[in-house]
Design an enzyme around this catalytic site. Structure first.
Site, PDB file in Angstrom:
ATOM      1  N   ASN A 188      45.346  21.643  52.115  1.00 62.20           N
ATOM      2  CA  ASN A 188      46.191  20.947  51.138  1.00 62.20           C
ATOM      3  C   ASN A 188      46.960  22.042  50.419  1.00 62.20           C
ATOM      4  O   ASN A 188      46.390  22.770  49.618  1.00 62.20           O
ATOM      5  CB  ASN A 188      45.334  20.139  50.161  1.00 62.20           C
ATOM      6  CG  ASN A 188      46.151  19.604  48.998  1.00 62.20           C
ATOM      7  OD1 ASN A 188      47.380  19.589  49.032  1.00 62.20           O
ATOM      8  ND2 ASN A 188      45.461  19.166  47.946  1.00 62.20           N
ATOM      9  N   LYS A 245      49.267  21.862  48.219  1.00 67.12           N
ATOM     10  CA  LYS A 245      49.684  21.572  46.831  1.00 67.12           C
ATOM     11  C   LYS A 245      51.162  21.958  46.673  1.00 67.12           C
ATOM     12  O   LYS A 245      51.933  21.752  47.601  1.00 67.12           O
ATOM     13  CB  LYS A 245      48.760  22.280  45.841  1.00 67.12           C
ATOM     14  CG  LYS A 245      47.285  22.022  46.204  1.00 67.12           C
ATOM     15  CD  LYS A 245      46.299  22.419  45.179  1.00 67.12           C
ATOM     16  CE  LYS A 245      44.891  22.033  45.647  1.00 67.12           C
ATOM     17  NZ  LYS A 245      43.875  22.296  44.663  1.00 67.12           N
ATOM     18  N   HIS A 254      44.399  12.562  45.046  1.00 61.38           N
ATOM     19  CA  HIS A 254      43.870  13.886  44.699  1.00 61.38           C
ATOM     20  C   HIS A 254      43.677  13.961  43.179  1.00 61.38           C
ATOM     21  O   HIS A 254      44.457  13.388  42.421  1.00 61.38           O
ATOM     22  CB  HIS A 254      44.840  14.978  45.178  1.00 61.38           C
ATOM     23  CG  HIS A 254      44.242  16.334  45.077  1.00 61.38           C
ATOM     24  ND1 HIS A 254      44.211  17.041  43.896  1.00 61.38           N
ATOM     25  CD2 HIS A 254      43.618  17.106  45.997  1.00 61.38           C
ATOM     26  CE1 HIS A 254      43.587  18.187  44.114  1.00 61.38           C
ATOM     27  NE2 HIS A 254      43.218  18.255  45.366  1.00 61.38           N
ATOM     28  N   GLU A 290      44.350  16.161  41.098  1.00 60.69           N
ATOM     29  CA  GLU A 290      45.516  16.672  40.350  1.00 60.69           C
ATOM     30  C   GLU A 290      46.540  15.564  40.136  1.00 60.69           C
ATOM     31  O   GLU A 290      47.193  15.501  39.089  1.00 60.69           O
ATOM     32  CB  GLU A 290      46.136  17.865  41.104  1.00 60.69           C
ATOM     33  CG  GLU A 290      45.261  19.104  40.966  1.00 60.69           C
ATOM     34  CD  GLU A 290      45.285  20.031  42.164  1.00 60.69           C
ATOM     35  OE1 GLU A 290      46.205  19.931  42.990  1.00 60.69           O
ATOM     36  OE2 GLU A 290      44.352  20.847  42.282  1.00 60.69           O
ATOM     37  N   GLU A 292      35.745  15.866  46.404  1.00 59.30           N
ATOM     38  CA  GLU A 292      36.164  17.112  45.769  1.00 59.30           C
ATOM     39  C   GLU A 292      35.745  17.116  44.299  1.00 59.30           C
ATOM     40  O   GLU A 292      36.431  16.530  43.455  1.00 59.30           O
ATOM     41  CB  GLU A 292      37.689  17.257  45.834  1.00 59.30           C
ATOM     42  CG  GLU A 292      38.240  17.267  47.240  1.00 59.30           C
ATOM     43  CD  GLU A 292      39.606  17.942  47.295  1.00 59.30           C
ATOM     44  OE1 GLU A 292      39.734  18.908  48.043  1.00 59.30           O
ATOM     45  OE2 GLU A 292      40.526  17.513  46.573  1.00 59.30           O
ATOM     46  N   GLY A 303      39.800  25.122  42.868  1.00 52.26           N
ATOM     47  CA  GLY A 303      40.583  26.271  42.419  1.00 52.26           C
ATOM     48  C   GLY A 303      39.835  27.183  41.455  1.00 52.26           C
ATOM     49  O   GLY A 303      40.438  28.044  40.821  1.00 52.26           O
ATOM     50  N   SER A 328      37.059  24.994  46.542  1.00 54.67           N
ATOM     51  CA  SER A 328      36.749  26.408  46.776  1.00 54.67           C
ATOM     52  C   SER A 328      36.113  26.677  48.143  1.00 54.67           C
ATOM     53  O   SER A 328      35.277  27.575  48.277  1.00 54.67           O
ATOM     54  CB  SER A 328      35.872  26.965  45.641  1.00 54.67           C
ATOM     55  OG  SER A 328      36.566  26.895  44.403  1.00 54.67           O
TER      56      SER A 328
HETATM   57  P1  13P Z   1      40.723  24.886  46.435  1.00 49.92           P
HETATM   58  O1  13P Z   1      40.253  25.015  47.857  1.00 49.92           O
HETATM   59  O2  13P Z   1      41.848  25.806  46.087  1.00 49.92           O
HETATM   60  O3  13P Z   1      39.581  24.920  45.465  1.00 49.92           O
HETATM   61  O4  13P Z   1      41.370  23.415  46.308  1.00 49.92           O
HETATM   62  C1  13P Z   1      40.642  22.336  46.778  1.00 49.92           C
HETATM   63  C2  13P Z   1      41.532  21.149  46.811  1.00 49.92           C
HETATM   64  O5  13P Z   1      41.910  20.629  45.776  1.00 49.92           O
HETATM   65  C3  13P Z   1      41.947  20.642  48.120  1.00 49.92           C
HETATM   66  O6  13P Z   1      42.533  19.392  48.002  1.00 49.92           O
END
Ligand code: 13P
Length: 248
Positions: A9, A11, A94, A96, A166, A172, A212
């Protein structure tokens, strides 16, 4: 037997030209992957990504879409546009998008129904905050998210979907959930799918872990009985992603 899926992903990262260069570089390194591989990318990157991934094992996905068919929804993107651009997957709900853009479980449900109707594979995200984990309500929260996301979706469509667990506190942050924590929730999701549908449906649906995921932890996470791969943020932006897809 479920085939593992490792999906990046991106982002809000990589321009169209960076996308083209990166996919051309990583595609040959992934040629012998024994699982499904995908990159879910910003909308403007979908077409260059699809072109660069042609003839490779990589499937391309979007990071969001709208649930209406078409019309006066300035700034939104419809499912048939994604399909026509060559997308195969779409990430929905997601954390976010929930946090910054007001995405709700009800919206995710409508989007999932529309995505399935157009032949896209929705990757439906769920996850708890640190406070919710500390309050001991993780499983209740995840069950609520999944129940609403799948409301009105029949079993024959549910099997076409992918769920990504997640934990928000692991995204992150470099703070990965323990394999025990990740397996517990992914196992509970599968149990819920058995309850909502059947053991057969639950057994064929893929459940990913995200938060992560990195070369150092992918192997152990993916070895858990109810974890069928990963949704990978930061580590999917670099060539190191190969080591997540093919952990040593
Ligand atoms: P990270 O792998 O950067 O922690 O992000 C996970 C994520 O949100 C994937 O959708």
């Amino acid at each position: 037997m479920r085939k593992r899926l490792v999906a990046g992903n991106w982002k809000m990262n990589k321009t169209p030209s960076e996308t083209k260069a990166f996919i051309q570089e990583i595609a040959p390194l992934l040629a012998d992957a024994d699982c499904d591989v995908a990159f879910c990318v910003p909308a403007v990157d979908i077409i260059p990504a699809v072109e660069a991934a042609k003839g490779s094992v990589i499937g391309i996905g979007a990071e969001n879409m709208y649930f209406e068919e078409k019309g006066a929804f300035t700034g939104e993107i419809a499912a048939n546009m994604l399909v026509d651009a060559g997308a195969k997957y779409v990430v929905l709900g997601h954390s976010e998008r929930r946090e910054y853009f007001g995405e709700t479980d009800e919206g995710v449900n409508k989007k999932a129904i529309k995505a399935i109707a157009h032949g896209l594979i929705p990757i439906i995200c769920c996850g708890e905050s640190l406070t919710q984990r500390e309050q001991g309500i993780t499983l209740d929260w995840i069950r609520k998210q999944i129940r609403i996301a799948y409301f009105g979706i029949p079993a024959e469509d549910a099997v076409k979907t992918v769920i990504a667990y997640e934990p928000i506190w692991a995204i992150g942050t470099g703070k990965v959930a323990t394999t025990g924590q990740a397996q517990e929730v992914c196992g509970a999701i599968r149990e819920l799918m058995t309850e909502l549908y059947s053991a057969e449906t639950a057994e064929s649906l893929r459940i990913l872990y995200g938060g992560s995921v990195a070369p150092a932890n992918a192997k152990e996470l993916f070895a858990q009985p109810d974890i069928d791969g990963g949704l990978v943020g930061g580590a999917s932006l670099k060539l190191d992603f190969v080591k997540v897809v093919k952990p040593e």
